[in-house]
Design an enzyme around this catalytic site. Structure first.
Site, PDB file in Angstrom:
ATOM      1  NE  ARG A   1     -11.411  11.313   3.740  1.00 54.87           N
ATOM      2  CZ  ARG A   1     -11.938  10.423   3.184  1.00 54.87           C
ATOM      3  NH1 ARG A   1     -13.329  10.633   3.629  1.00 54.87           N
ATOM      4  NH2 ARG A   1     -11.647   9.213   2.805  1.00 54.87           N
TER       5      ARG A   1
ATOM      6  CE  LYS B   1      -3.491  -1.537   3.208  1.00 52.67           C
ATOM      7  NZ  LYS B   1      -4.350  -1.121   4.682  1.00 52.67           N
TER       8      LYS B   1
ATOM      9  CD  GLU C   1     -11.417   3.242   6.465  1.00 52.62           C
ATOM     10  OE1 GLU C   1     -12.036   3.758   5.671  1.00 52.62           O
ATOM     11  OE2 GLU C   1     -10.280   2.829   5.970  1.00 52.62           O
TER      12      GLU C   1
ATOM     13  N   GLY D   1      -8.260   3.432  -2.072  1.00 49.90           N
ATOM     14  CA  GLY D   1      -7.791   2.161  -2.708  1.00 49.90           C
ATOM     15  C   GLY D   1      -6.928   2.175  -3.877  1.00 49.90           C
TER      16      GLY D   1
ATOM     17  CG  HIS E   1      -9.367  -2.432  -2.676  1.00 48.72           C
ATOM     18  ND1 HIS E   1      -9.284  -3.411  -2.158  1.00 48.72           N
ATOM     19  CD2 HIS E   1      -8.330  -2.492  -3.646  1.00 48.72           C
ATOM     20  CE1 HIS E   1      -8.448  -4.399  -2.394  1.00 48.72           C
ATOM     21  NE2 HIS E   1      -7.783  -3.929  -3.368  1.00 48.72           N
TER      22      HIS E   1
HETATM   23  P1  ADP Z   1      -7.199   3.274   1.137  1.00 49.12           P
HETATM   24  O1  ADP Z   1      -6.646   4.358   2.260  1.00 49.12           O
HETATM   25  O2  ADP Z   1      -6.659   3.401  -0.277  1.00 49.12           O
HETATM   26  O3  ADP Z   1      -8.860   3.709   1.111  1.00 49.12           O
HETATM   27  P2  ADP Z   1      -7.267   1.078   2.911  1.00 49.12           P
HETATM   28  O4  ADP Z   1      -6.113   0.915   3.729  1.00 49.12           O
HETATM   29  O5  ADP Z   1      -8.393   2.043   3.678  1.00 49.12           O
HETATM   30  O6  ADP Z   1      -7.085   1.881   1.737  1.00 49.12           O
HETATM   31  O7  ADP Z   1      -8.018  -0.133   2.305  1.00 49.12           O
HETATM   32  C1  ADP Z   1      -9.018  -0.113   1.622  1.00 49.12           C
HETATM   33  C2  ADP Z   1      -9.597  -1.406   1.333  1.00 49.12           C
HETATM   34  O8  ADP Z   1      -8.519  -2.479   0.784  1.00 49.12           O
HETATM   35  C3  ADP Z   1     -10.124  -2.217   2.550  1.00 49.12           C
HETATM   36  O9  ADP Z   1     -11.535  -1.936   2.732  1.00 49.12           O
HETATM   37  C4  ADP Z   1      -9.875  -3.539   2.299  1.00 49.12           C
HETATM   38  O10 ADP Z   1     -11.007  -4.074   1.603  1.00 49.12           O
HETATM   39  C5  ADP Z   1      -8.822  -3.806   1.498  1.00 49.12           C
HETATM   40  N1  ADP Z   1      -7.453  -3.930   2.403  1.00 49.12           N
HETATM   41  C6  ADP Z   1      -6.745  -3.225   2.901  1.00 49.12           C
HETATM   42  N2  ADP Z   1      -5.752  -3.748   3.707  1.00 49.12           N
HETATM   43  C7  ADP Z   1      -6.035  -5.030   3.737  1.00 49.12           C
HETATM   44  C8  ADP Z   1      -5.411  -6.156   4.428  1.00 49.12           C
HETATM   45  N3  ADP Z   1      -4.294  -6.114   4.977  1.00 49.12           N
HETATM   46  N4  ADP Z   1      -6.064  -7.447   4.165  1.00 49.12           N
HETATM   47  C9  ADP Z   1      -6.950  -7.327   3.460  1.00 49.12           C
HETATM   48  N5  ADP Z   1      -7.627  -6.607   2.715  1.00 49.12           N
HETATM   49  C10 ADP Z   1      -7.342  -5.236   3.052  1.00 49.12           C
END
Ligand code: ADP
Length: 543
Positions: A340, A202, A322, A209, A282
């Protein structure tokens, strides 16, 4: 909602569409002058937000809403809304305008109280923007730039959470690993032992996402890293990555939190959860509360962790913590905090109530033995009003956690209506164009009056354009009925009455989704909801 006068004069909204309209609606009720940022194209077409605000201030350059020209040309894309300088200049021009147009004496000029509301998306999570807003003497509708900085960077957020005893997914910042050993081989080994496969890469400054990549085995790592870095650089302007254990079959459950000061003391409360597991790429499509089948004890534990997360950074204003929730193990992990207001905040506003009596009043009632005979009323929560009040320097609008409760029996659910349609291969493509007609239940979408059971938050009305350069979300449909089944049925009925002419939308898909057995029963058939990967897998059957 609170009847007290607010210590603010105006709000400048650094946003557009439904986010801008949402803020205008509350600001107007509170008696504030409203100004919305806009591009030249939006001004020319007079969008719903431009029409609704008292002032529309151009982001494009030295041109203003009253037609003074001479500015630089717009790039045409959403770029003006993420251009800090332009947004700040617009806010300052608005400040001059409202000073000129009001009958204040010169001594009052410096006391004109203007808040900047960033909405969601665009600059809403940029700590440097918040800092600049404050430095220019505006109030900021959000947490301190310091809190935004810590939470906005995924690696430091994880560290802060671990220190606050909030469980996080195993993972590490790649920077850290690369500094200690410079060989790809070393990186592979470190990730295998300290994170494990499958893992997810990430961008640390990521959002929405974007730029995330799942790596199932070490041999895929090299290529995935390259691709993830490239994507991160384009999407977030920074290619620092984080590797996290990829959890299978998890649900996305988030808690709304709110922090502030009361009687000089810092406090944070939560406003219960939202389950946002129905996602595509996502990105959330359906959000609901309560989370189906979440054990009460776990719900409380998660809520406490969310409050600890807020407390750890003395978080002020509205935020979201989250979590990923593993239903089989009944276990949860912190994923990130959004500093936010979120798109899906209406779900919370539909289901959470604030007790009329504050804690002291309740104590009094209890002490006098009247409790059982008094029906304590409850009032709705307006999170934007809370944000504006806290930005104005007022106390946190609730005294204690006990002043908040989630309606029961009740179930709130939000559907996102997008101007998008799948092609023959099943790829969804954003749509744009003129909306010839947009009505729900026989009423134009812009003319709906919200009730306790139905709310429509829309960024567009009949006659507006869905512009190509912006996010194609058109509206959110939020229903709150006595249980999940009734809520789904009502949403289904509303979708049947939804008429959108002129642009293709995901309404036909949403109709099918609402009748899908797995969506209704949960993927385990026991009403426990679906994991985040469910929709992508189910999609071929739903189109
Ligand atoms: P962003 O900041 O880009 O929105 P997030 O960290 O909130 O990213 O993650 C968005 C989505 O990605 C989550 O709701 C989930 O569906 C998936 N996700 C993120 N991290 C994981 C993980 N460690 N394992 C499985 N799914 C994940």
């Amino acid at each position: 909602m609170n009847g007290a006068r607010i210590a603010l004069d105006a709000v400048f909204i650094a946003n557009r569409g439904d986010a801008a309209l949402r803020v205008i609606q509350t600001a107007r009720r509170l008696g504030l002058v409203t100004a919305v940022a806009c591009t030249r194209a939006e001004l020319a077409r007079s969008t719903a937000a431009v029409d609704a605000a008292d002032y529309a201030v151009l982001l494009d350059g030295a041109e203003d809403a009253h037609g003074v020209s001479g500015g630089e040309a717009s790039t045409g894309a959403s770029a003006p809304y993420v251009d800090e300088k332009r947004v700040l200049t617009a806010a300052e021009r608005f400040r001059e305008t409202i000073v000129e147009t009001r009958t204040f004496g010169p001594q009052l000029l410096s006391s004109l109280r203007i808040a900047v509301h960033p909405g969601w998306g665009f600059l809403s999570e940029r700590a440097d923007f918040a800092q600049a807003v404050l430095e220019r003497g505006f109030r900021w509708c959000g947490p301190s730039p310091e809190a935004m900085q810590v939470m906005g960077e995924k690696a430091s957020a994880r560290e802060t959470m671990a220190n606050a005893r909030v469980p996080t997914v195993p993972g590490l910042g790649l920077d850290e690993v690369e500094q200690s050993n410079r060989h790809e081989r070393g990186l592979e080994e470190t990730l295998a032992t300290r994170v494990g496969y499958p893992l997810i890469l990430k961008p640390v400054y990521g959002g929405g996402g974007k730029g995330m990549r799942v790596v199932r085995q070490p041999t895929e790592l090299g290529r995935a890293l390259q691709a993830a870095r490239r994507e991160a650089r384009t999407a977030c302007g920074n290619d620092t990555l984080l590797a996290e254990r990829y959890l299978e079959q998890v649900r996305h459950i988030e808690f709304q939190v709110f922090g502030g000061y009361r009687d000089g003391e810092y406090r944070a409360v939560h406003l219960y959860e939202r389950d946002c597991s129905v996602q595509r790429r996502h990105q959330k499509i359906v959000e609901e509360s309560p989370a189906p089948g979440l054990p009460q004890e776990t719900r409380e534990k998660m809520a406490q962790c969310a409050v600890r997360a807020a407390e750890a950074v003395r978080y002020e204003g509205a935020g979201t913590v989250e979590f990923l929730y593993d239903a089989d193990r009944d276990d949860f992990f912190f994923m990130e905090m959004n500093t936010r207001l979120q798109v899906e905040h209406p779900v919370t506003e539909m289901i959470v109530r604030q007790r009329h009596l504050d804690a002291t009043e309740q104590e009094h009632v209890q002490a006098s033995g009247m409790n059982s005979r008094i029906r304590t009323g409850a009032r709705t929560v307006d999170l934007v009003e809370w944000q504006l009040r806290v930005a104005a320097g007022e106390a946190l609008p609730v005294a204690t956690q006990n002043d908040l409760f989630s309606l029961t029996p009740a179930h709130a659910m939000e559907l996102r209506l997008y101007a998008e349609a799948p092609d023959e291969q099943g790829n969804w493509l954003p749509q744009h164009g003129l909306i010839d007609r947009f009505e729900i239940d026989g009423v134009d979408v812009g003319a709906h009056t919200p009730t306790d059971t139905l709310r429509i938050d829309s960024g567009v009305r009949t006659g507006d354009q869905v512009l190509m350069e912006f996010d194609p979300m058109m509206a959110k449909l939020i229903v709150c009925k006595a249980d999940r089944q009734q809520t789904i049925e009502e949403l289904g009925r509303l979708l049947e009455t939804t008429k959108i002419w002129g642009v293709a939308t995901n309404v036909p898909f949403l109709r099918t989704l609402l009748t899908d057995e797995e969506f209704i029963q949960g993927s385990d058939g026991r009403g426990r909801g679906v994991p985040v990967t469910w929709l992508e897998q189910r999609l071929p059957l739903l189109l």
